[in-house]
Scaffold this motif. Structure first.
Motif, PDB file in Angstrom:
ATOM      1  N   LEU A   1       0.877  -1.169   0.000  1.00 37.04           N
ATOM      2  CA  LEU A   1       0.000   0.000   0.000  1.00 37.04           C
ATOM      3  C   LEU A   1       0.916   1.220   0.000  1.00 37.04           C
ATOM      4  CD1 LEU A   1      -2.710   1.478   0.291  1.00 37.04           C
ATOM      5  CD2 LEU A   1      -2.594   1.035   2.760  1.00 37.04           C
ATOM      6  N   VAL A   2       0.973   1.930  -1.130  1.00 35.35           N
ATOM      7  CA  VAL A   2       1.983   2.955  -1.339  1.00 35.35           C
ATOM      8  C   VAL A   2       1.321   4.321  -1.563  1.00 35.35           C
ATOM      9  CG1 VAL A   2       3.958   3.677  -2.732  1.00 35.35           C
ATOM     10  CG2 VAL A   2       3.497   1.232  -2.395  1.00 35.35           C
ATOM     11  N   ASP A   3       1.605   5.258  -0.671  1.00 39.78           N
ATOM     12  CA  ASP A   3       1.130   6.618  -0.876  1.00 39.78           C
ATOM     13  C   ASP A   3       2.165   7.339  -1.737  1.00 39.78           C
ATOM     14  OD1 ASP A   3      -0.124   9.021  -0.854  1.00 39.78           O
ATOM     15  OD2 ASP A   3      -0.281   9.184   1.319  1.00 39.78           O
ATOM     16  N   GLY A   4       2.232   6.902  -2.977  1.00 42.65           N
ATOM     17  CA  GLY A   4       3.211   7.381  -3.936  1.00 42.65           C
ATOM     18  C   GLY A   4       3.035   6.619  -5.232  1.00 42.65           C
ATOM     19  N   ALA A   5       4.106   6.513  -6.005  1.00 43.88           N
ATOM     20  CA  ALA A   5       4.015   5.911  -7.342  1.00 43.88           C
ATOM     21  C   ALA A   5       4.785   4.598  -7.425  1.00 43.88           C
ATOM     22  CB  ALA A   5       4.554   6.891  -8.390  1.00 43.88           C
ATOM     23  N   ILE A   6       4.353   3.772  -8.392  1.00 46.06           N
ATOM     24  CA  ILE A   6       5.028   2.520  -8.700  1.00 46.06           C
ATOM     25  C   ILE A   6       5.435   2.538 -10.172  1.00 46.06           C
ATOM     26  CG2 ILE A   6       3.553   1.343  -7.031  1.00 46.06           C
ATOM     27  CD1 ILE A   6       2.291  -0.069  -9.604  1.00 46.06           C
ATOM     28  N   ARG A   7       6.162   1.494 -10.590  1.00 41.30           N
ATOM     29  CA  ARG A   7       6.409   1.301 -12.017  1.00 41.30           C
ATOM     30  C   ARG A   7       6.300  -0.189 -12.353  1.00 41.30           C
ATOM     31  NH1 ARG A   7      12.777   2.805 -13.111  1.00 41.30           N
ATOM     32  NH2 ARG A   7      13.746   1.299 -11.699  1.00 41.30           N
ATOM     33  N   ASP A   8       6.545  -0.528 -13.609  1.00 38.31           N
ATOM     34  CA  ASP A   8       6.384  -1.907 -14.096  1.00 38.31           C
ATOM     35  C   ASP A   8       4.935  -2.370 -13.978  1.00 38.31           C
ATOM     36  OD1 ASP A   8       9.126  -1.968 -14.595  1.00 38.31           O
ATOM     37  OD2 ASP A   8       9.572  -2.772 -12.606  1.00 38.31           O
ATOM     38  N   PHE A   9       4.044  -1.455 -14.356  1.00 33.48           N
ATOM     39  CA  PHE A   9       2.604  -1.725 -14.267  1.00 33.48           C
ATOM     40  C   PHE A   9       2.212  -2.961 -15.070  1.00 33.48           C
ATOM     41  CE2 PHE A   9      -1.745  -1.101 -15.882  1.00 33.48           C
ATOM     42  CZ  PHE A   9      -2.437  -0.926 -14.695  1.00 33.48           C
ATOM     43  N   GLY A  10       2.760  -3.101 -16.279  1.00 35.33           N
ATOM     44  CA  GLY A  10       2.418  -4.250 -17.119  1.00 35.33           C
ATOM     45  C   GLY A  10       2.835  -5.561 -16.488  1.00 35.33           C
ATOM     46  N   GLY A  11       4.038  -5.600 -15.935  1.00 32.18           N
ATOM     47  CA  GLY A  11       4.496  -6.815 -15.273  1.00 32.18           C
ATOM     48  C   GLY A  11       3.646  -7.171 -14.076  1.00 32.18           C
ATOM     49  N   LEU A  12       3.183  -6.151 -13.356  1.00 34.33           N
ATOM     50  CA  LEU A  12       2.347  -6.395 -12.188  1.00 34.33           C
ATOM     51  C   LEU A  12       1.046  -7.095 -12.549  1.00 34.33           C
ATOM     52  CD1 LEU A  12       1.557  -6.034  -9.213  1.00 34.33           C
ATOM     53  CD2 LEU A  12       0.857  -3.685  -9.752  1.00 34.33           C
ATOM     54  N   GLN A  13       0.531  -6.838 -13.745  1.00 32.23           N
ATOM     55  CA  GLN A  13      -0.734  -7.455 -14.150  1.00 32.23           C
ATOM     56  C   GLN A  13      -0.627  -8.977 -14.239  1.00 32.23           C
ATOM     57  OE1 GLN A  13      -3.157  -5.141 -14.016  1.00 32.23           O
ATOM     58  NE2 GLN A  13      -1.337  -3.890 -13.624  1.00 32.23           N
ATOM     59  N   GLU A  14       0.588  -9.463 -14.396  1.00 31.16           N
ATOM     60  CA  GLU A  14       0.801 -10.908 -14.499  1.00 31.16           C
ATOM     61  C   GLU A  14       1.068 -11.555 -13.143  1.00 31.16           C
ATOM     62  OE1 GLU A  14       0.299 -12.229 -17.469  1.00 31.16           O
ATOM     63  OE2 GLU A  14      -0.041 -10.168 -18.187  1.00 31.16           O
ATOM     64  N   LEU A  15       1.150 -10.754 -12.090  1.00 29.08           N
ATOM     65  CA  LEU A  15       1.498 -11.276 -10.768  1.00 29.08           C
ATOM     66  C   LEU A  15       0.269 -11.423  -9.881  1.00 29.08           C
ATOM     67  CD1 LEU A  15       4.704  -9.175  -9.926  1.00 29.08           C
ATOM     68  CD2 LEU A  15       4.556 -11.403 -11.071  1.00 29.08           C
ATOM     69  N   ASP A  16       0.257 -12.478  -9.086  1.00 29.37           N
ATOM     70  CA  ASP A  16      -0.799 -12.702  -8.106  1.00 29.37           C
ATOM     71  C   ASP A  16      -0.399 -11.994  -6.807  1.00 29.37           C
ATOM     72  OD1 ASP A  16      -2.928 -13.588  -6.641  1.00 29.37           O
ATOM     73  OD2 ASP A  16      -2.229 -15.664  -6.465  1.00 29.37           O
ATOM     74  N   PHE A  17      -0.394 -10.659  -6.876  1.00 23.86           N
ATOM     75  CA  PHE A  17       0.132  -9.867  -5.773  1.00 23.86           C
ATOM     76  C   PHE A  17      -0.546  -8.504  -5.772  1.00 23.86           C
ATOM     77  CE2 PHE A  17       3.375  -7.047  -3.835  1.00 23.86           C
ATOM     78  CZ  PHE A  17       3.572  -7.727  -2.631  1.00 23.86           C
TER      79      PHE A  17
END
Length: 225
Positions: free
Chosen positions: A113-129
């Protein structure tokens, strides 16, 4: 002398895991309604994939554009913990990407839970996380510090303490103090059952709507032909 702003607390008190798991499947609105509609994380912090949050808070206060303390939290957090990162809502630099997400998964961490930004959005879509954050940007972070681990932090306008219960679904995220959790759980279950009965009444055409006019009358609403 304590190094304020650059320190790590190694021990936190976590609620019983059965209590945490009991919130599984309860909609966040049902929970929030039984906390006087408070303790809801800012709506700008959204789910970054289809997976929901459920776990105990392991908190990080980070400098903007920096994830040194976030990395340390990855090595310290226990299975079932959700790493809650306060970077003051800054979205210029991301503070986490797919490498850290995959490592967290391997360690049994329950989400970010991040009060900020992330990256690798596309890769995250493939993760069960599950990951919830304000924004996505390719601009990465530095690893200089300072920061703190397992202190009260601010996340989307809500104070999050280490060990708090975090529940996140499609509607957003709520934060529950363990000392209040048993009572909130009971009330949220009752609200869920009540809403389920309303859904049934709607389908059957039997939902009593008389409360609307009754409330308007009690509040002094004027009806004009």
């Amino acid at each position: 002398m304590s190094n304020v702003g650059f320190r790590i607390y190694t021990k936190i008190e976590r609620p019983d895991r059965k209590l945490v798991e009991a919130f599984k499947g309860l909609p966040t609105p049902n929970i929030a309604d039984n906390m006087s509609r408070f303790f809801c994380v800012d709506a700008a912090i959204k789910p970054m994939n289809k997976h929901h949050l459920l776990g105990t808070a392991f908190t990080v206060r980070s400098s903007t554009a920096d994830n040194l303390l976030f990395h340390k939290a990855l090595d310290m957090a226990q299975p079932g913990d959700i790493i809650v990162v306060d970077v003051q809502g800054d979205t210029i630099n991301s503070v986490v990407g797919e490498i850290m997400m995959r490592y967290a998964m391997k360690r049994g961490i329950a989400g970010f839970l991040v009060d900020g930004a992330i990256r690798d959005f596309g890769g995250l879509q493939e993760l069960d996380f599950p990951v919830y954050a304000r924004a996505v940007t390719p601009m990465g972070p530095y690893k200089d510090g300072p920061g703190e681990i397992n202190v009260p932090v601010s996340c989307g306008g809500v104070v999050v303490n280490p060990g708090d219960i975090i529940v996140g679904d499609d509607d957003g995220v709520v934060v529950i103090s363990p000392k209040d959790a048993p009572e909130i759980l009971e009330k949220a279950r009752a609200t869920f059952a009540k809403e389920s009965a309303i859904f049934k009444a709607i389908e059957e055409g039997t939902w009593d709507r008389s409360w609307v006019d009754k409330t308007l009358k009690e509040k002094g609403c004027e009806f004009i032909d």
